[in-house]
Design an enzyme around this catalytic site. Structure first.
Site, PDB file in Angstrom:
ATOM      1  N   LYS A   1      31.129  37.266  40.930  1.00  7.59           N
ATOM      2  CA  LYS A   1      31.164  35.878  41.409  1.00  7.59           C
ATOM      3  C   LYS A   1      30.091  35.633  42.479  1.00  7.59           C
ATOM      4  O   LYS A   1      29.850  36.502  43.309  1.00  7.59           O
ATOM      5  CB  LYS A   1      32.555  35.601  42.001  1.00  7.59           C
ATOM      6  CG  LYS A   1      32.822  34.135  42.281  1.00  7.59           C
ATOM      7  CD  LYS A   1      34.150  33.923  42.975  1.00  7.59           C
ATOM      8  CE  LYS A   1      34.008  34.016  44.468  1.00  7.59           C
ATOM      9  NZ  LYS A   1      34.984  33.239  45.237  1.00  7.59           N
TER      10      LYS A   1
ATOM     11  N   LYS B   1      29.976  33.543  49.252  1.00  6.21           N
ATOM     12  CA  LYS B   1      29.349  33.314  50.558  1.00  6.21           C
ATOM     13  C   LYS B   1      28.990  34.630  51.242  1.00  6.21           C
ATOM     14  O   LYS B   1      27.965  34.765  51.867  1.00  6.21           O
ATOM     15  CB  LYS B   1      30.350  32.623  51.488  1.00  6.21           C
ATOM     16  CG  LYS B   1      30.456  31.152  51.304  1.00  6.21           C
ATOM     17  CD  LYS B   1      31.171  30.586  52.526  1.00  6.21           C
ATOM     18  CE  LYS B   1      32.339  29.723  52.134  1.00  6.21           C
ATOM     19  NZ  LYS B   1      33.558  30.467  51.865  1.00  6.21           N
TER      20      LYS B   1
ATOM     21  N   LYS C   1      39.213  42.208  47.428  1.00  6.34           N
ATOM     22  CA  LYS C   1      38.624  42.193  48.781  1.00  6.34           C
ATOM     23  C   LYS C   1      39.031  43.386  49.627  1.00  6.34           C
ATOM     24  O   LYS C   1      38.368  43.706  50.606  1.00  6.34           O
ATOM     25  CB  LYS C   1      38.980  40.892  49.500  1.00  6.34           C
ATOM     26  CG  LYS C   1      38.294  39.701  48.857  1.00  6.34           C
ATOM     27  CD  LYS C   1      38.126  38.547  49.806  1.00  6.34           C
ATOM     28  CE  LYS C   1      37.153  37.564  49.163  1.00  6.34           C
ATOM     29  NZ  LYS C   1      36.924  36.372  49.884  1.00  6.34           N
TER      30      LYS C   1
HETATM   31  N1  AQP Z   1      31.209  31.241  42.514  1.00  4.39           N
HETATM   32  C1  AQP Z   1      32.092  30.243  42.496  1.00  4.39           C
HETATM   33  N2  AQP Z   1      32.229  29.490  41.377  1.00  4.39           N
HETATM   34  C2  AQP Z   1      33.124  28.472  41.338  1.00  4.39           C
HETATM   35  N3  AQP Z   1      33.939  28.144  42.367  1.00  4.39           N
HETATM   36  C3  AQP Z   1      33.828  28.879  43.496  1.00  4.39           C
HETATM   37  N4  AQP Z   1      34.461  28.821  44.667  1.00  4.39           N
HETATM   38  C4  AQP Z   1      33.972  29.774  45.497  1.00  4.39           C
HETATM   39  N5  AQP Z   1      33.019  30.488  44.866  1.00  4.39           N
HETATM   40  C5  AQP Z   1      32.908  29.955  43.620  1.00  4.39           C
HETATM   41  C6  AQP Z   1      35.509  27.847  44.957  1.00  4.39           C
HETATM   42  O1  AQP Z   1      35.055  27.074  46.059  1.00  4.39           O
HETATM   43  C7  AQP Z   1      36.071  26.972  47.016  1.00  4.39           C
HETATM   44  C8  AQP Z   1      35.557  27.792  48.191  1.00  4.39           C
HETATM   45  O2  AQP Z   1      36.576  28.177  48.990  1.00  4.39           O
HETATM   46  P1  AQP Z   1      36.469  29.393  49.973  1.00  4.39           P
HETATM   47  O3  AQP Z   1      35.109  29.555  50.462  1.00  4.39           O
HETATM   48  O4  AQP Z   1      37.511  29.137  50.987  1.00  4.39           O
HETATM   49  O5  AQP Z   1      36.943  30.578  49.037  1.00  4.39           O
HETATM   50  P2  AQP Z   1      36.287  31.801  48.345  1.00  4.39           P
HETATM   51  O6  AQP Z   1      36.588  31.668  46.897  1.00  4.39           O
HETATM   52  O7  AQP Z   1      36.810  33.034  49.004  1.00  4.39           O
HETATM   53  O8  AQP Z   1      34.723  31.681  48.595  1.00  4.39           O
HETATM   54  P3  AQP Z   1      33.668  32.826  48.716  1.00  4.39           P
HETATM   55  O9  AQP Z   1      32.333  32.201  48.542  1.00  4.39           O
HETATM   56  O10 AQP Z   1      33.972  33.971  47.801  1.00  4.39           O
HETATM   57  O11 AQP Z   1      33.824  33.230  50.231  1.00  4.39           O
HETATM   58  P4  AQP Z   1      33.849  34.662  50.897  1.00  4.39           P
HETATM   59  O12 AQP Z   1      32.734  35.453  50.332  1.00  4.39           O
HETATM   60  O13 AQP Z   1      33.699  34.410  52.371  1.00  4.39           O
HETATM   61  O14 AQP Z   1      35.197  35.239  50.582  1.00  4.39           O
HETATM   62  C9  AQP Z   1      37.340  27.540  46.382  1.00  4.39           C
HETATM   63  O15 AQP Z   1      38.037  26.528  45.705  1.00  4.39           O
HETATM   64  C10 AQP Z   1      36.790  28.537  45.407  1.00  4.39           C
HETATM   65  O16 AQP Z   1      37.658  28.777  44.304  1.00  4.39           O
END
Ligand code: AQP
Length: 331
Positions: A200, A203, A118
């Site tokens: 991946k 969001k 990130k």
């Molecule tokens: N693509 C994915 N496949 C499986 N699991 C996923 N998770 C997120 N994306 C996937 C899991 O869902 C939870 C989301 O937690 P989060 O939104 O706090 O964390 P993150 O992993 O940082 O999510 P994003 O979508 O990648 O958000 P942004 O883009 O805002 O940083 C967690 O348990 C994660 O592992």
């Protein structure tokens, strides 16, 4: 009235309100929660302090928070069985995070893969919060004496850090924290972008490769139709040689609750066209049912649930924090 623990083991999980949750986050984490609340005392948190580790529009934060609460409820989280609360409603989370910052080593955090990914390209302007956010996550988990943390693959390393910090603190000051375990799905722990099976589904990159849970149905259809495939035409789960089809098969399997073996058999002798057409139906059926549940819940209801959750979560959090402060010599 004090909240009575119904089940002995405690589950904690949280999602950050940094946008709309997509089917990746649903499959990897949220889809396990409803079932878990039947067996464990569950705390499900909207981790808003995590969201601000990257710039957020202040007016969006409340909106995404309420959407996320409604998303939890639409996915089957029952506020009569689980504690659903907002991280920033309990100052104990950030207080414990500070204390654990003084237990964590720079070397622990420098290893974190998500920080490396990130912060790419941001050099010296990357926020310190993004660097230390795994410590805040450790505080979230340890404050509630958590035994089990259901997460997607990308968060497994952060739960490992929570374990290490708990052990280090317990050894140094006296046993206060439970040592948590992560629960990661064998298949579905990392759903990939529909446009790039090596990236991946996230969001923050919610373009053609990502279907969010509140996605317009026609848009979702288009995204499945345009999803990239691999060379050849066989519907076979083979992550190494067929990463795109394996990803689509995983989505198909989770959203239809059918095994990958069964789906592969159904498509023997058929091509990508047939498979994607049916996957479109699976995704649309899932989203329609999900959105029907979601639309029944009002913002007022979501706010009330957060308020009740705050009271219940506070008790446990304060108990741990008081013990921790006493151990380190702070009244
Ligand atoms: N693509 C994915 N496949 C499986 N699991 C996923 N998770 C997120 N994306 C996937 C899991 O869902 C939870 C989301 O937690 P989060 O939104 O706090 O964390 P993150 O992993 O940082 O999510 P994003 O979508 O990648 O958000 P942004 O883009 O805002 O940083 C967690 O348990 C994660 O592992």
């Amino acid at each position: 009235m004090p909240f009575q623990l119904k089940h002995e083991q405690i589950v904690f999980s949280g999602i950050k309100p940094s946008g709309r949750l997509n089917i990746g986050g649903y499959i990897g984490s949220l889809s396990q929660w409803a079932e878990m609340q039947e067996k464990y005392t569950c705390l499900f948190c909207v981790v808003d302090y995590h969201a601000i580790t990257v710039k957020q529009k202040p007016s969006d934060l409340e909106k995404w928070t309420l959407e996320l609460v409604k998303t939890y409820l639409a996915a089957g989280v029952n506020p009569k069985k689980s504690i659903l609360f907002r991280q920033s409603d309990l100052s104990a989370h950030t207080e414990l995070a500070w204390i654990l910052n003084c237990t964590a080593h720079m070397a622990d955090l420098k290893k974190m893969t998500q920080f490396k990914e990130k912060s790419l390209g941001q050099k010296e302007t990357v926020s310190v919060g993004l660097f230390t956010y795994p410590v805040l996550m450790a505080a979230d988990i340890l404050l509630h004496q958590t035994d089990i943390v259901p997460v997607g693959e990308d968060q497994k390393q952060h739960v490992e850090l929570a374990r290490d910090l708990a052990k280090r603190f317990n050894n140094e000051y006296g046993r206060v924290f439970e040592i948590p375990e992560s629960v990661v799905r064998k298949n579905g722990a990392r759903i990939m972008s529909l446009q790039d099976p090596f990236k991946k589904m996230s969001k923050s990159e919610n373009g053609a490769g990502c279907i969010d849970l509140l996605e317009d149905i026609e848009e979702a259809r288009k995204k499945i139709r345009r999803a990239v495939t691999d060379s050849g035409n066989q519907i076979k789960y083979d992550k190494k040689n067929k990463p795109a089809i394996s990803n689509l098969l995983t989505i198909y399997s989770h959203l239809s609750r059918r095994s990958i073996d069964e789906i592969e058999k159904e498509y023997e002798g058929k091509g990508y066209g047939d498979f994607k057409k049916d996957l479109e139906g699976v995704v649309v059926d899932f989203l329609s049912a999900f959105q029907k549940n979601y639309n029944k819940i009002s913002d007022q209801e979501a706010l009330k649930i957060l308020e009740a959750g705050r009271e219940r979560a506070e008790e446990m959090a304060q108990k741990t924090l008081v013990k921790v402060k006493k151990l380190i010599g702070i009244k």
